[in-house]
Design an enzyme around this catalytic site. Sequence first.
Site, PDB file in Angstrom:
ATOM      1  N   GLY A  81       0.815  -1.220   0.000  1.00 20.20           N
ATOM      2  CA  GLY A  81       0.000   0.000   0.000  1.00 20.20           C
ATOM      3  C   GLY A  81       0.843   1.261   0.000  1.00 20.20           C
ATOM      4  N   GLY A  83       2.720   2.381  -2.748  1.00 20.93           N
ATOM      5  CA  GLY A  83       3.002   2.913  -4.082  1.00 20.93           C
ATOM      6  C   GLY A  83       4.281   2.368  -4.684  1.00 20.93           C
ATOM      7  CB  SER A  86       3.966  -4.410  -2.214  1.00 22.77           C
ATOM      8  OG  SER A  86       2.592  -4.288  -2.008  1.00 22.77           O
ATOM      9  CB  SER A  87      -0.126  -6.071  -5.327  1.00 20.85           C
ATOM     10  OG  SER A  87      -0.202  -4.962  -6.166  1.00 20.85           O
ATOM     11  CB  ALA A  88       3.433  -5.442  -9.448  1.00 18.06           C
ATOM     12  CB  ALA A  89       7.150  -7.209  -5.996  1.00 15.35           C
ATOM     13  CG  ASP A 129       2.757  -1.069 -10.532  1.00 13.79           C
ATOM     14  OD1 ASP A 129       3.058  -0.038 -11.143  1.00 13.79           O
ATOM     15  OD2 ASP A 129       2.235  -1.078  -9.401  1.00 13.79           O
TER      16      ASP A 129
HETATM   17  O1  PMV Z   1       0.722   2.369  -6.268  1.00 10.20           O
HETATM   18  P1  PMV Z   1       1.085   1.276  -7.191  1.00 10.20           P
HETATM   19  O2  PMV Z   1       2.426   0.719  -6.932  1.00 10.20           O
HETATM   20  O3  PMV Z   1       0.008   0.238  -7.269  1.00 10.20           O
HETATM   21  O4  PMV Z   1       1.223   1.945  -8.665  1.00 10.20           O
HETATM   22  C1  PMV Z   1       0.090   2.280  -9.410  1.00 10.20           C
HETATM   23  C2  PMV Z   1       0.430   2.957 -10.711  1.00 10.20           C
HETATM   24  C3  PMV Z   1      -0.798   3.569 -11.404  1.00 10.20           C
HETATM   25  O5  PMV Z   1      -0.319   4.240 -12.568  1.00 10.20           O
HETATM   26  C4  PMV Z   1      -1.485   4.575 -10.492  1.00 10.20           C
HETATM   27  C5  PMV Z   1      -1.813   2.506 -11.793  1.00 10.20           C
HETATM   28  C6  PMV Z   1      -1.391   1.631 -12.952  1.00 10.20           C
HETATM   29  O6  PMV Z   1      -1.930   0.504 -13.036  1.00 10.20           O
HETATM   30  O7  PMV Z   1      -0.577   2.041 -13.792  1.00 10.20           O
END
Ligand code: PMV
Length: 307
Positions: A81, A83, A86-89, A129
Site C-alpha cells: 500500500g 506505491g 508490492s502486489s506486482a512484485a 508495475d
Molecule cells: O501504487 P502502485 O504501486 O500500485 O502503482 C500504481 C500505478 C498507477 O499508474 C497509479 C496505476 C497503474 O496501473 O498504472
Amino acid sequence: MAASAPGKLILFGEHAVVFGEPALSTAINLRAEVYARPHKEWLADGASLDEPRFRYVKACVRKAKAEGPLWIEIRSMVPSGAGLGSSAAVTVATLGALHGRSGSLDAPSIAREAFEVEHEVQGRASPIDTSTASAGGGILVLREPRDDLLWSIERDSRRWFLHRTALPPLDFVIGNTGISAATGPLVARVKERFDRDQKAVEAVREIGEITLDGLRALQVKDFVEAGRLMDRNHVLLTNLGVGHPALDRLVEAARTSSYGAKLTGAGGGGSMVALTDRPSATAEAIRLAGGKAFIVQSDPAGVTKLR
Ligand code: PMV
C-alpha cells in the site's frame, strides 16, 4: 520452487499511463521472494488461500493452472500500500515460482499473466508495475513501438509498448507516509475526473509530455531539469485528486536537499520519491517531517528463479 521479483518506483507518468500516456519506472532493490512446495493442502503463509490478503496469490494459482496442492510462502521487503508495486512484485514472484517447476522463466509471458491477475484483482490498471517487476531495470512505456522494445500488452482497446531504457546510476530517496491507500479506487477516481473535466484531460496529457522530457533530462544528467519536472508532475497529480497533505509535507521537506520530489505510485497516501545527490540529508529531512525514509537504487534483475 522459488522466485523473486523487484518492487518498482515510478519516476514519471503514474495514472496518466492508464490512459495510454508515456511513463518511466525503474525496478528497485527491494524484492519479494515466493517459495512453493508440495503439501497436503493449499496454504499461503500457513493460512487459507481464501483470505483476502492472498487474493493476488490465489489469482496467480488459477491463472498459472498450477498443479497442487502447494504451500506458498511469501517474503517481501516491499511495503504494501506504499506505491512501490508490492502486489506486482508478489504476483510476479508467485508466477515465477509456479512456472519455475517447468524449466526457465519466460519474462514476457509472466508479465502478461501478472497484468491479467492485477486487472482481475484490482480493476483498471496499466501494465507498468507488473512489467517492471518482470523485466527489472529501467522501463519506458509508450503508445507505439520504438527501439529497445521488450513486449507489448493489450487490454480492451488499449495497448502499451514496454521498452528497456537506460538510466544513470542514481540514489532515490523514498518517503513513505505510512498511510496505506488502495490503488484501484484511486485509479477509478482519476478516470471519473477525466471523463467529466477537460482540465483533468489536459493534466494527463501534460504528464505524458513531462515523462518524455524527464527521461531526456535524466539521460543527459540534467538533474536540475529532471527535478523541476518531478515537482511539476507532483502538482498535476495533486490536481487529479491523488495527493495527500502528508505527501505534500514530505515532498516539501525533501526539496531543500534535492533536485525535485513527487508522489510515486497511486498516491492518496503511500510514498514520495526525491531525486538527490545528498541522499542521507534528504532521508533525514523526510524522517523529521514524520515519514519513513529509505534510500534505494535501480535493480537490473527482473523475475529470477531462486532454486
Ligand atoms: O501504487 P502502485 O504501486 O500500485 O502503482 C500504481 C500505478 C498507477 O499508474 C497509479 C496505476 C497503474 O496501473 O498504472
